[in-house]
Design a protein around this motif. Structure first.
Motif: not given
Length: 394
Positions: A58, A61-62, A86, A302, A305, A308, A316, A321
């Motif tokens: 999790q 991506p961030v 993203s 992005g 994400a 995933r 999205t 975000t």
């Protein structure tokens, strides 16, 4: 390297002090440990290997997006559009690979190219027109969100084929156990060689150098930490490919910031832009490169994400975000005023935020409470940043 043997001796004293300053990560590490201890005590499932594997997946991506935010904050700028960018990158990957039938690799490159173009535009707006980054990145947030909706089309959502190598790599790709341990050995040996080489070079220049004991302790500590991570996560599914990519990007950024002229320029520009200009630091190119790196990393986040989730939709890269990415950078120890921070700030900050969110979810706490707790942690980080800044100015 100057005649005195110090890499920053050509900079004015105030600037070089900010370049050397960096940030102490120990308080953030202690805060993360405290969060894990509390959440683990409240709900033992939080510290279960499977849950920590999910936490790392999790965070990747961030975390990639937050790493880019760290770079622009270091030069005293900010990018509010990383979330929208993203989302646009995810839409480009989905539309390119599914609707247009492009090879997945080409769609990913197109998404990253969008990041490069946006970063160049931001850099030019900042350095050539002198616009405040808050203003033009806020405009970019709205503009890119509109472009994302236009790219997705009337359906608003596109699913990526599960059998795609891209989706399978992001969702189900994990390092084999032997490869993970081999990677640990390579990292530890490389770290030891770098420290021994640096120690020998400093001793030849009659400069203070780490003792053999310090080198051994640092190397042993690194080996212990990495071994615990690999062994514990290996009890579940292991370390995901996206996590390895994030860690690799952080290491590269850390080396660039600490051991290259560009890295010293970044800190100098963020510490005192006028003094950096007088010292001959290439301010404009440094700022432009930071914006390009930030936007490209936002696009990559992005892409990860989308892989995933196995889809790209209007949500999205949503409203939270960019807030989470910026909060992660600040909570991790990066100053909002520039000149102070570390690539590892992205790792620690995103782990703190995602750990809180994950732990509260396991406790069936609603989203409103999660937002409030995260906001309180962010406020505390900003207060600490202000106090540190005032103390340095005294």
């Amino acid at each position: 390297m100057s005649a005195t043997g110090q890499p920053g001796a050509g900079l004015p004293g105030a600037v070089w002090q900010r370049v050397r300053g960096g940030s102490s990560l120990l308080p953030i590490v202690a805060a993360l440990a405290a969060v894990w201890i509390v959440l683990g005590a409240v709900n033992p499932a939080f510290l279960a290997p499977e849950n920590l594997v999910n936490l790392t997946l999790q965070s990747a991506p961030v975390g990639v997006i937050a790493l880019g935010v760290v770079l622009v904050l270091l030069v005293g700028q900010i990018d509010l559009s990383v979330g929208s960018l993203s989302g646009l990158a995810a839409a480009v990957v989905a539309v390119g690979s599914v609707t247009l039938g492009w090879p997945v690799a080409l769609a990913i490159l197109a998404a990253l190219a969008c990041g490069v173009v946006v970063g160049l535009g931001y850099g030019l707006l900042s350095t050539r027109l002198g616009l405040p980054s808050f203003v033009f990145t806020l405009a970019g947030l709205l503009f890119l969100a509109g472009v994302q909706l236009r790219v997705l089309g009337p359906l608003g959502s596109i699913n990526l084929p599960f059998e795609s190598w891209f989706v399978r790599s992001v969702q189900q790709g994990f390092l084999p156990t032997g490869v993970a341990w081999a990677l640990v050995a390579v990292v530890v040996v490389t770290s030891a060689v770098v420290q021994v080489t640096a120690r020998a070079r400093r001793r030849r220049a009659d400069l203070p150098a780490a003792s053999v004991g310090q080198v051994l302790v640092r190397t042993g500590g690194l080996a212990a930490v990495l071994s615990v991570i690999v062994a514990y996560l290996g009890a579940a599914r292991g370390i995901g490919y996206s996590v390895v990519l994030f860690a690799g990007l952080v290491v590269v950024a850390d080396v660039l910031l600490r051991r290259t002229r560009w890295g010293r320029s970044v800190r100098a520009v963020g510490g005192d832009r006028r003094a950096a200009t007088l010292a001959g630091v290439p301010v404009r190119s440094t700022v432009v490169l930071c914006f390009v790196a930030c936007s490209t990393l936002a696009a990559l986040g992005g892409v990860l994400a989308a892989g995933r989730l196995g889809a790209a939709n209007q949500g999205t890269g949503g409203a939270d975000t960019y807030l989470v990415a910026i909060a992660a950078a600040v909570i991790g120890g990066t100053s909002l005023f520039g000149g102070r921070g570390s690539a590892w700030s992205a790792v620690l900050g995103v782990l703190v935020i995602q750990s809180i969110a994950n732990g509260l979810t396991l406790m069936n706490v609603d989203q409103a409470a999660r937002y409030m707790v995260t906001g309180a942690v962010l406020l505390l980080a900003i207060i600490i940043d202000m106090l540190v800044r005032k103390r340095r100015e005294v």
